[in-house]
Design a protein around this motif. Structure first.
Motif, PDB file in Angstrom:
ATOM      1  N   LEU A 107      69.374  41.215   7.138  1.00 25.44           N
ATOM      2  CA  LEU A 107      69.736  40.036   6.356  1.00 25.44           C
ATOM      3  C   LEU A 107      71.248  39.817   6.402  1.00 25.44           C
ATOM      4  O   LEU A 107      72.026  40.764   6.223  1.00 25.44           O
ATOM      5  N   THR A 108      71.663  38.594   6.641  1.00 22.99           N
ATOM      6  CA  THR A 108      73.053  38.114   6.744  1.00 22.99           C
ATOM      7  C   THR A 108      73.727  38.522   8.061  1.00 22.99           C
ATOM      8  O   THR A 108      74.868  38.150   8.312  1.00 22.99           O
ATOM      9  N   ASP A 109      73.049  39.268   8.927  1.00 18.35           N
ATOM     10  CA  ASP A 109      73.675  39.735  10.161  1.00 18.35           C
ATOM     11  C   ASP A 109      73.667  38.671  11.244  1.00 18.35           C
ATOM     12  O   ASP A 109      72.844  37.749  11.246  1.00 18.35           O
ATOM     13  N   GLY A 110      74.598  38.828  12.187  1.00 15.81           N
ATOM     14  CA  GLY A 110      74.658  38.001  13.385  1.00 15.81           C
ATOM     15  C   GLY A 110      75.193  38.860  14.510  1.00 15.81           C
ATOM     16  O   GLY A 110      74.781  40.015  14.671  1.00 15.81           O
ATOM     17  N   PHE A 111      76.134  38.342  15.293  1.00 20.71           N
ATOM     18  CA  PHE A 111      76.751  39.133  16.345  1.00 20.71           C
ATOM     19  C   PHE A 111      77.642  40.221  15.750  1.00 20.71           C
ATOM     20  O   PHE A 111      78.201  40.068  14.663  1.00 20.71           O
ATOM     21  N   LEU A 112      77.774  41.330  16.472  1.00 21.38           N
ATOM     22  CA  LEU A 112      78.654  42.447  16.087  1.00 21.38           C
ATOM     23  C   LEU A 112      78.334  42.938  14.675  1.00 21.38           C
ATOM     24  O   LEU A 112      79.226  43.180  13.867  1.00 21.38           O
TER      25      LEU A 112
END
Length: 357
Positions: A107-112
């Motif tokens: 949850l809330t993650d994207g790249f890196l």
């Protein structure tokens, strides 16, 4: 702020240049045309000349080996590509190999998303693997209006792209936090491209429900979400106090309610319930990496007993306990990378058949 030239200095330089060129070319039939050319075109001609000389010198240069996947801290080399029609459906691949580890954040993650991705990319490159990070409709603040079902469809699109456009020989799925739920749900769908999944790694498979139960507003919000779903309003948004991001009644219920769709790793589920939810993973080589100081696991939970039960429910998944490790393993990066690489080398595509045969 962009650099801007000093106009007075440019004019002075051009004036000196024009004087000398006029003196040296007075007898030339093109002198009149040269003197009428703009000062700006002189700069352009100078740049073209310098560029040409650089290109000529590069032609004689000795070829150097291609650089690795990491240029500097938080700077990756790779290919950014679209794998589906939605604007968000973008992925980034380091390394140009026919076997890939696909990282799926929480949850809330994207790249890196985690600190271990950078050294992992380098370690995978040495083993001739690519690391693929993808954005889903649920990435960043989109999780509240998405679902495991939508994540699974988009993950299938990515794997299809890798097979058809990159000649993939097989993938390993690496999930972090809620990304673990995505993997479990995707493998249950038996989607066409799931046959290309050679192994799965679940890093921090924890219960959103048990963590959220420690927050004071959760109980009342679960009741509200249940009422909205019963009224056929499951796709409508909950009040602002329900979550930091906009979230539908369905997704809130899925994450926070007992036996909701996202409720896969809770310690209070019976062994039969865990087998019902996780048992299909026995058909895929699995590794469970559990942080023994995970801040999102309530203190009352016996972590050692929980990870043992999860692995057993998945038909004997490999268990890795990281002592003192936090949720994202930012304090145990080396151990995380070593565990992942060891598992990939054992259960990777080496010696496997074509996924379609």
């Amino acid at each position: 702020m962009k650099w801007r030239p000093n106009v007075d200095e440019l004019r002075q330089d051009m004036s000196l240049s024009s004087s000398s060129s006029l003196a040296s070319s007075a007898s030339s039939p093109t002198a009149t045309a040269s003197s009428s050319t703009s000062w700006f075109s002189g700069i352009v001609r100078g740049r073209i000349s310098r560029s040409s000389s650089v290109k000529m010198s590069n032609n004689n240069a000795v070829p150097i080996e291609s650089a690795g996947p990491i240029k500097a801290k938080n700077q990756y080399r790779g290919i950014l590509f679209k794998y589906g029609p939605k604007p968000i459906q973008v992925a980034f691949k380091t390394g140009d190999y026919k076997q890939q580890v696909i990282f799926i954040g929480g949850l809330t993650d994207g790249f890196l998303a985690t600190d271990y991705l950078e050294p992992l990319a380098m370690a995978l490159d040495r083993e001739k693997w690519s690391l693929v990070q993808l954005l889903l409709s649920s990435s960043y603040s989109g999780y509240g209006t998405s679902s495991l079902q939508e994540d699974a469809m988009e993950l299938d699109q990515l794997i299809s792209f890798l097979i058809n456009k990159e000649n993939s020989e097989g993938v390993v799925l690496l999930g972090h936090s809620t990304g673990c739920q995505d993997i479990v749900h995707y493998m249950r769908t038996n989607a066409a491209c799931s046959r290309a999944v050679r192994a799965a790694i679940l890093q921090a498979p924890v219960s959103d429900r048990e963590y959220r139960a420690t927050l004071p507003e959760t109980a009342a919000m679960i009741d509200l979400a249940s009422s909205m779903i019963a009224e056929g309003r499951g796709s409508e948004l909950m009040p602002r106090e329900a979550d930091l991001s906009p979230i539908t009644a369905y997704r809130f219920h899925s994450l926070c309610a007992y036996m909701g769709d996202d409720d896969l790793f809770s310690s209070d589920l019976t062994d039969d319930q865990l087998r019902m939810r996780l048992g299909h993973m026995s058909n895929t080589p699995c590794q469970v990496i559990f942080s023994m100081a995970d801040e999102y696991v309530p203190e009352y939970v016996d972590k050692k007993a929980l990870v043992e039960r999860l692995c057993r429910a998945m038909g004997g998944a490999e268990k890795v306990e990281i002592e003192h490790g936090n949720h994202s393993l930012s304090n145990r990066v080396g151990e995380a990378v070593q565990a992942i690489i060891d598992f990939v080398k054992i259960d990777g595509p080496k010696g496997w058949d074509d996924p379609w045969n």
